[in-house]
Design a protein around this motif. Sequence first.
Motif, PDB file in Angstrom:
ATOM      1  N   VAL A 180      38.905   3.494  38.954  1.00 43.75           N
ATOM      2  CA  VAL A 180      38.270   4.305  39.746  1.00 43.75           C
ATOM      3  C   VAL A 180      37.248   5.091  39.264  1.00 43.75           C
ATOM      4  O   VAL A 180      37.148   5.380  37.932  1.00 43.75           O
ATOM      5  CB  VAL A 180      39.110   5.419  40.567  1.00 43.75           C
ATOM      6  CG1 VAL A 180      40.483   4.509  41.400  1.00 43.75           C
ATOM      7  CG2 VAL A 180      39.727   6.112  39.613  1.00 43.75           C
ATOM      8  N   GLY A 181      36.087   5.089  40.096  1.00 39.90           N
ATOM      9  CA  GLY A 181      34.924   6.035  39.550  1.00 39.90           C
ATOM     10  C   GLY A 181      34.199   6.612  40.547  1.00 39.90           C
ATOM     11  O   GLY A 181      34.203   6.276  41.635  1.00 39.90           O
ATOM     12  N   TYR A 182      33.524   7.853  40.088  1.00 37.85           N
ATOM     13  CA  TYR A 182      33.060   8.780  41.034  1.00 37.85           C
ATOM     14  C   TYR A 182      31.396   8.948  40.714  1.00 37.85           C
ATOM     15  O   TYR A 182      31.300   8.921  39.266  1.00 37.85           O
ATOM     16  CB  TYR A 182      33.664  10.192  40.997  1.00 37.85           C
ATOM     17  CG  TYR A 182      34.972   9.848  41.515  1.00 37.85           C
ATOM     18  CD1 TYR A 182      35.249  10.039  42.906  1.00 37.85           C
ATOM     19  CD2 TYR A 182      36.254   9.537  40.802  1.00 37.85           C
ATOM     20  CE1 TYR A 182      36.710  10.005  43.420  1.00 37.85           C
ATOM     21  CE2 TYR A 182      37.481   9.448  41.484  1.00 37.85           C
ATOM     22  CZ  TYR A 182      37.542   9.811  42.801  1.00 37.85           C
ATOM     23  OH  TYR A 182      38.656   9.600  43.267  1.00 37.85           O
ATOM     24  N   CYS A 183      30.610   8.744  41.451  1.00 36.48           N
ATOM     25  CA  CYS A 183      29.139   9.330  41.092  1.00 36.48           C
ATOM     26  C   CYS A 183      28.702   8.128  40.085  1.00 36.48           C
ATOM     27  O   CYS A 183      28.819   6.960  40.267  1.00 36.48           O
ATOM     28  CB  CYS A 183      29.042  10.707  40.571  1.00 36.48           C
ATOM     29  SG  CYS A 183      29.610  11.847  41.817  1.00 36.48           S
ATOM     30  N   VAL A 184      28.152   8.781  38.911  1.00 35.74           N
ATOM     31  CA  VAL A 184      27.585   7.910  37.853  1.00 35.74           C
ATOM     32  C   VAL A 184      28.841   6.762  37.268  1.00 35.74           C
ATOM     33  O   VAL A 184      28.435   6.007  37.005  1.00 35.74           O
ATOM     34  CB  VAL A 184      26.880   8.637  36.769  1.00 35.74           C
ATOM     35  CG1 VAL A 184      27.721   9.253  35.714  1.00 35.74           C
ATOM     36  CG2 VAL A 184      25.841   7.658  35.997  1.00 35.74           C
ATOM     37  N   GLY A 185      29.832   7.583  37.261  1.00 37.00           N
ATOM     38  CA  GLY A 185      31.196   6.772  36.829  1.00 37.00           C
ATOM     39  C   GLY A 185      31.401   5.332  37.742  1.00 37.00           C
ATOM     40  O   GLY A 185      31.858   4.629  37.097  1.00 37.00           O
ATOM     41  N   ALA A 186      30.997   5.584  39.012  1.00 38.07           N
ATOM     42  CA  ALA A 186      31.296   4.532  39.808  1.00 38.07           C
ATOM     43  C   ALA A 186      30.450   3.103  39.264  1.00 38.07           C
ATOM     44  O   ALA A 186      30.846   1.913  39.718  1.00 38.07           O
ATOM     45  CB  ALA A 186      30.933   4.703  41.328  1.00 38.07           C
ATOM     46  N   GLY A 279      29.284  13.245  46.424  1.00 41.46           N
ATOM     47  CA  GLY A 279      30.092  14.017  45.493  1.00 41.46           C
ATOM     48  C   GLY A 279      31.404  14.514  46.457  1.00 41.46           C
ATOM     49  O   GLY A 279      32.279  15.269  45.677  1.00 41.46           O
ATOM     50  N   PHE A 280      31.372  14.282  47.811  1.00 39.07           N
ATOM     51  CA  PHE A 280      32.332  15.009  48.425  1.00 39.07           C
ATOM     52  C   PHE A 280      34.099  14.488  48.182  1.00 39.07           C
ATOM     53  O   PHE A 280      34.889  15.141  48.338  1.00 39.07           O
ATOM     54  CB  PHE A 280      32.168  14.606  49.923  1.00 39.07           C
ATOM     55  CG  PHE A 280      32.652  13.371  50.600  1.00 39.07           C
ATOM     56  CD1 PHE A 280      33.810  13.251  51.037  1.00 39.07           C
ATOM     57  CD2 PHE A 280      31.708  12.070  50.342  1.00 39.07           C
ATOM     58  CE1 PHE A 280      34.126  11.942  51.510  1.00 39.07           C
ATOM     59  CE2 PHE A 280      32.354  11.010  50.927  1.00 39.07           C
ATOM     60  CZ  PHE A 280      33.609  10.693  51.593  1.00 39.07           C
ATOM     61  N   ALA A 281      34.178  13.423  47.493  1.00 35.92           N
ATOM     62  CA  ALA A 281      35.215  12.757  47.453  1.00 35.92           C
ATOM     63  C   ALA A 281      36.303  13.182  46.231  1.00 35.92           C
ATOM     64  O   ALA A 281      37.093  13.039  46.028  1.00 35.92           O
ATOM     65  CB  ALA A 281      35.000  11.130  47.320  1.00 35.92           C
ATOM     66  N   VAL A 282      35.306  13.739  45.335  1.00 40.06           N
ATOM     67  CA  VAL A 282      35.872  14.464  44.298  1.00 40.06           C
ATOM     68  C   VAL A 282      36.601  15.843  44.632  1.00 40.06           C
ATOM     69  O   VAL A 282      36.364  16.596  45.337  1.00 40.06           O
ATOM     70  CB  VAL A 282      35.072  14.818  43.190  1.00 40.06           C
ATOM     71  CG1 VAL A 282      35.269  15.611  42.017  1.00 40.06           C
ATOM     72  CG2 VAL A 282      34.096  13.755  42.866  1.00 40.06           C
ATOM     73  N   ALA A 294      37.439  14.298  55.625  1.00 35.67           N
ATOM     74  CA  ALA A 294      36.848  12.940  54.785  1.00 35.67           C
ATOM     75  C   ALA A 294      37.392  12.863  53.612  1.00 35.67           C
ATOM     76  O   ALA A 294      37.567  11.618  53.123  1.00 35.67           O
ATOM     77  CB  ALA A 294      35.500  12.959  55.267  1.00 35.67           C
ATOM     78  N   GLN A 295      37.344  13.799  52.768  1.00 37.13           N
ATOM     79  CA  GLN A 295      37.879  14.031  51.527  1.00 37.13           C
ATOM     80  C   GLN A 295      39.208  13.286  51.232  1.00 37.13           C
ATOM     81  O   GLN A 295      39.151  12.293  50.384  1.00 37.13           O
ATOM     82  CB  GLN A 295      37.904  15.159  50.761  1.00 37.13           C
ATOM     83  CG  GLN A 295      37.956  15.421  49.391  1.00 37.13           C
ATOM     84  CD  GLN A 295      37.877  16.874  48.889  1.00 37.13           C
ATOM     85  OE1 GLN A 295      38.688  17.758  49.641  1.00 37.13           O
ATOM     86  NE2 GLN A 295      37.171  17.410  48.083  1.00 37.13           N
ATOM     87  N   ALA A 296      39.947  13.597  52.148  1.00 34.72           N
ATOM     88  CA  ALA A 296      41.455  13.015  52.244  1.00 34.72           C
ATOM     89  C   ALA A 296      41.612  11.573  52.505  1.00 34.72           C
ATOM     90  O   ALA A 296      42.158  10.765  51.993  1.00 34.72           O
ATOM     91  CB  ALA A 296      42.288  13.729  53.046  1.00 34.72           C
ATOM     92  N   THR A 297      40.854  11.216  53.616  1.00 34.55           N
ATOM     93  CA  THR A 297      40.619  10.049  54.078  1.00 34.55           C
ATOM     94  C   THR A 297      40.149   9.095  52.736  1.00 34.55           C
ATOM     95  O   THR A 297      40.316   7.876  52.564  1.00 34.55           O
ATOM     96  CB  THR A 297      39.365   9.719  55.350  1.00 34.55           C
ATOM     97  OG1 THR A 297      40.189  10.595  56.207  1.00 34.55           O
ATOM     98  CG2 THR A 297      39.391   8.182  55.727  1.00 34.55           C
ATOM     99  N   ALA A 298      39.053   9.202  52.119  1.00 34.30           N
ATOM    100  CA  ALA A 298      38.423   8.598  50.989  1.00 34.30           C
ATOM    101  C   ALA A 298      39.456   8.466  49.933  1.00 34.30           C
ATOM    102  O   ALA A 298      39.609   7.356  49.503  1.00 34.30           O
ATOM    103  CB  ALA A 298      37.195   9.316  50.439  1.00 34.30           C
ATOM    104  N   TYR A 299      40.182   9.370  49.688  1.00 35.95           N
ATOM    105  CA  TYR A 299      41.282   9.114  48.771  1.00 35.95           C
ATOM    106  C   TYR A 299      42.256   8.199  48.977  1.00 35.95           C
ATOM    107  O   TYR A 299      42.764   7.275  48.296  1.00 35.95           O
ATOM    108  CB  TYR A 299      41.957  10.579  48.317  1.00 35.95           C
ATOM    109  CG  TYR A 299      43.037  10.528  47.352  1.00 35.95           C
ATOM    110  CD1 TYR A 299      42.940  10.251  46.018  1.00 35.95           C
ATOM    111  CD2 TYR A 299      44.377  10.530  47.884  1.00 35.95           C
ATOM    112  CE1 TYR A 299      43.988  10.221  45.173  1.00 35.95           C
ATOM    113  CE2 TYR A 299      45.626  10.586  47.224  1.00 35.95           C
ATOM    114  CZ  TYR A 299      45.471  10.110  45.588  1.00 35.95           C
ATOM    115  OH  TYR A 299      46.457  10.053  44.775  1.00 35.95           O
ATOM    116  N   ASP A 300      42.491   8.296  50.276  1.00 31.89           N
ATOM    117  CA  ASP A 300      43.665   7.340  50.850  1.00 31.89           C
ATOM    118  C   ASP A 300      43.047   5.972  50.762  1.00 31.89           C
ATOM    119  O   ASP A 300      43.748   5.020  50.633  1.00 31.89           O
ATOM    120  CB  ASP A 300      44.302   7.739  52.268  1.00 31.89           C
ATOM    121  CG  ASP A 300      44.947   8.838  52.287  1.00 31.89           C
ATOM    122  OD1 ASP A 300      45.552   9.168  51.519  1.00 31.89           O
ATOM    123  OD2 ASP A 300      44.991   9.461  53.450  1.00 31.89           O
TER     124      ASP A 300
END
Length: 309
Positions: A180-186, A279-282, A294-300
Amino acid sequence: MADNDVATRAPESDAQEQPTAQAPAAGEHCVTDRPTPAGVSSTGEIVKLGQTDIDVYISKPSDYPHAPARLLLLLTGGTGIKSVNNQIQADRFASEGYLVLMPDMFGGDTAPAAPMVDDSASLLEKFKIRAAEMAKSFVIDMWLARITPDKVMPRLHKVVETAREQHAEAIRHGDGIYAVGYCVGARFVMHLAQEREATSGGDEEAAKQKEPPLIKAGALAHPASVAPDDFKGLKAPLSFVCVENDPLFPDEVRSAGEDQMADANVEHEVQVYPGVPHGFAVVGEYQDQSIKDAQATAYDQMLKWLQNH
């Protein structure tokens, strides 16, 4: 197989209420942590990975190694592996049965912090903070320019090689490595999902051979700095959590990438979330309930993609 874009509706966000005088080079949510959720702390530890010089935050399921786990790489945004929020994010995946390795893919060169706009700040305070943020945007741009595949991928190759030695059982249990990756990590999850040039054999026929991706499947949240060429050679299934009208992942780049993946028959899904900041999903606290939802939905979304692959 491409799914249609699915919009997870979220009304007005705190990001939309802020002044428009904002430098889009790197959202503050990529380079500055939101407040950590109250009463939550990280449970893993930072160690050297094997005989390498690479620091890794490792988080394990509570019943590991008595129960099997699957290996998951978590690639962070600019705040890196010492961010408590990123560590808590890793812990959440660990609680779902993953042995999580979160490597320092920046070699200690994390992003310079940008000023954080508090949700309750006055309009004048927001303008002042945004002015400081714009002054710092050049420094952040310079940092992003340093975080290239040539710098990052050799470190990730070391991580994968060492993980195959140290955590072979978890890799066997999952029939591969997940990421899994976030922002630049994605962006670098995408590189791990690409087929690779063969490294063995010296004849012309061997040179044409391709090696499979380093990961079995990946999930990405609000990618940053993605170039059109990053979509070339993708083979592993990918799930994208995207922000509507995201200057760090423009709609035209995303749409062209979706076409490329569809043409290459790469299994993928793309869900676009309106009314949320990059960045909201972090992990991090928001006052706006719609962003929390939305944060919870993205994690799911990301978790289910991993579990289904």
